[in-house]
Each structure stands twice: as C-alpha cells, then as structure tokens.
Design a protein around this motif. Structure first.
Motif, PDB file in Angstrom:
ATOM      1  N   LEU A 191       1.292   6.548  -6.995  1.00  0.00           N
ATOM      2  CA  LEU A 191       0.150   7.405  -7.315  1.00  0.00           C
ATOM      3  C   LEU A 191       0.441   8.874  -7.005  1.00  0.00           C
ATOM      4  CD1 LEU A 191      -2.771   5.148  -6.041  1.00  0.00           C
ATOM      5  CD2 LEU A 191      -2.146   5.631  -8.413  1.00  0.00           C
ATOM      6  N   ALA A 192       1.063   9.133  -5.848  1.00  0.00           N
ATOM      7  CA  ALA A 192       1.390  10.515  -5.478  1.00  0.00           C
ATOM      8  C   ALA A 192       2.383  11.119  -6.471  1.00  0.00           C
ATOM      9  CB  ALA A 192       1.949  10.562  -4.061  1.00  0.00           C
ATOM     10  N   TYR A 206       0.554  11.929  -9.695  1.00  0.00           N
ATOM     11  CA  TYR A 206      -0.329  13.080  -9.502  1.00  0.00           C
ATOM     12  C   TYR A 206       0.458  14.390  -9.509  1.00  0.00           C
ATOM     13  CZ  TYR A 206      -3.739  16.247  -7.482  1.00  0.00           C
ATOM     14  OH  TYR A 206      -4.580  17.308  -7.274  1.00  0.00           O
ATOM     15  N   MET A 238       0.826  -1.208   0.000  1.00  0.00           N
ATOM     16  CA  MET A 238       0.000   0.000   0.000  1.00  0.00           C
ATOM     17  C   MET A 238       0.864   1.264   0.000  1.00  0.00           C
ATOM     18  SD  MET A 238      -3.053  -1.288   2.542  1.00  0.00           S
ATOM     19  CE  MET A 238      -3.841   0.294   2.669  1.00  0.00           C
ATOM     20  N   LEU A 239       1.946   1.272   0.748  1.00  0.00           N
ATOM     21  CA  LEU A 239       2.836   2.435   0.786  1.00  0.00           C
ATOM     22  C   LEU A 239       3.501   2.680  -0.563  1.00  0.00           C
ATOM     23  CD1 LEU A 239       4.534   2.084   4.295  1.00  0.00           C
ATOM     24  CD2 LEU A 239       3.014   3.919   3.519  1.00  0.00           C
ATOM     25  N   THR A 290       2.489   1.629  -3.531  1.00  0.00           N
ATOM     26  CA  THR A 290       1.449   2.012  -4.487  1.00  0.00           C
ATOM     27  C   THR A 290       1.046   3.468  -4.269  1.00  0.00           C
ATOM     28  OG1 THR A 290       0.653  -0.269  -4.585  1.00  0.00           O
ATOM     29  CG2 THR A 290      -0.841   1.438  -5.385  1.00  0.00           C
ATOM     30  N   ALA A 291       0.902   3.883  -3.025  1.00  0.00           N
ATOM     31  CA  ALA A 291       0.574   5.284  -2.727  1.00  0.00           C
ATOM     32  C   ALA A 291       1.681   6.214  -3.214  1.00  0.00           C
ATOM     33  CB  ALA A 291       0.352   5.470  -1.228  1.00  0.00           C
TER      34      ALA A 291
END
Length: 171
Positions: A99-100, A103, A92-93, A95-96
């Motif tokens: 994504l960040a 973005y 999750m970290l 992947t985040a």
C-alpha cells in the motif's frame, strides 16, 4: 484492498468500473486462494489456474498500464492474505509495504511534470525512422511541449498515417 482500490485508485481516477472489478476480483481470488491453501494443491494445478486467468485477459477489453498495476495490486493483496501458515504480523507488514509503495509511486506529485499521449499523424514524416533526433524536435515543435522520447507504434503507408506514443515534459 479497500485502501488500495477505493482509498487511492478511485479517489485519484474516479474509474468506478475498474474499481468495482478489481475489488470483486480481489474478493473472489482471496476466497479461492484461501480454500486452495488449506488443501493439497499441486504446482500443475496452480499453473492451470493462471492459464484460466490468462484466458480472461485475452477475452476482455484492454486496460492501460496504470490500471493493470492497481488490478495486480488487488490480486497480490488477496494472495498475501490467503496463504495459510503466515503470521498475521508478517501479512500486515507486507500488505502495508504494498500500500505504501502504491501510494508513493502513484502520488500526483511524483512525476507530475511528465506525461504521455498517443497521437496519429496524417502524414508519415520522411525522417520518422532515419533521424530520431530530428523527429523528436519536429514533434516538440508541432505539440508545443518538450518531447523527451517517442515510440512509433505503427506506420500505415497505404493511408499515410503514423501512430506514435509521445512522452513529454509539461511546462
């Protein structure tokens, strides 16, 4: 993948075909990689898989650099999420983080004052290769923008054409 492709890419560029392709490719890659990570899989087989993927790229239409970045991001997320034995929190970290980064890096406010375009000139300037600074100034004058740099893609002396990638600053 949903956030990357539909939350960012599609909302910004409205390219339904690439969004659908990247989402499907992510889903298929995730399924294949999940199965492969749960069985004995050799390095040679991994290289074979990438060779098959390379053949797809050779047989399909070209997509631009930005689109390939989002496409690779979708694949990366599939790979990150399919590796067995990795803790859910770490997945999750990472992947985040992906994504960040997407973005922020592709946010419309970042690099909004610069852009690029490919142009074709119907006459090859005599100083195209011999005087890059003069060529840059000439392109700035012709296009009415500040040309920061350019790259000559091709010169066709038979038809007297020049194809040039121009990178410029918007006013």
């Amino acid at each position: 993948m949903t956030l990357l492709i539909f939350g960012m890419f599609y909302r910004r560029y409205r390219d339904k075909q690439l969004a659908t392709t990247a989402a499907m490719f992510n889903t298929f890659a995730f399924a294949v990689l999940t199965i492969l990570s749960s069985v004995e899989f050799s390095l040679a087989a991994g290289f074979g898989l990438f060779a098959i993927l390379a053949l797809f790229s050779l047989r399909s239409e070209q997509i631009d650099k930005l689109e390939i970045s989002y496409f690779f991001g979708a694949i990366a997320i599939a790979v990150i999420c399919s590796v067995m034995g990795t803790s859910l929190v770490f997945v999750m970290l990472v992947t985040a983080l992906v994504l960040a980064a997407a973005y922020i890096i592709d946010h419309p406010r970042v690099l909004r004052l610069s852009d690029g375009i490919q142009i074709t000139l119907d006459q090859i300037d005599p100083h195209a290769l011999s005087d890059p600074e003069l060529m840059r100034r000439d392109l700035s004058h012709r296009l009415g923008v500040e040309v920061m740099s350019y790259n000559i893609v091709g010169l066709n002396y038979v038809n007297d054409l020049a194809v040039i990638n121009v990178f410029y600053r918007k006013s």
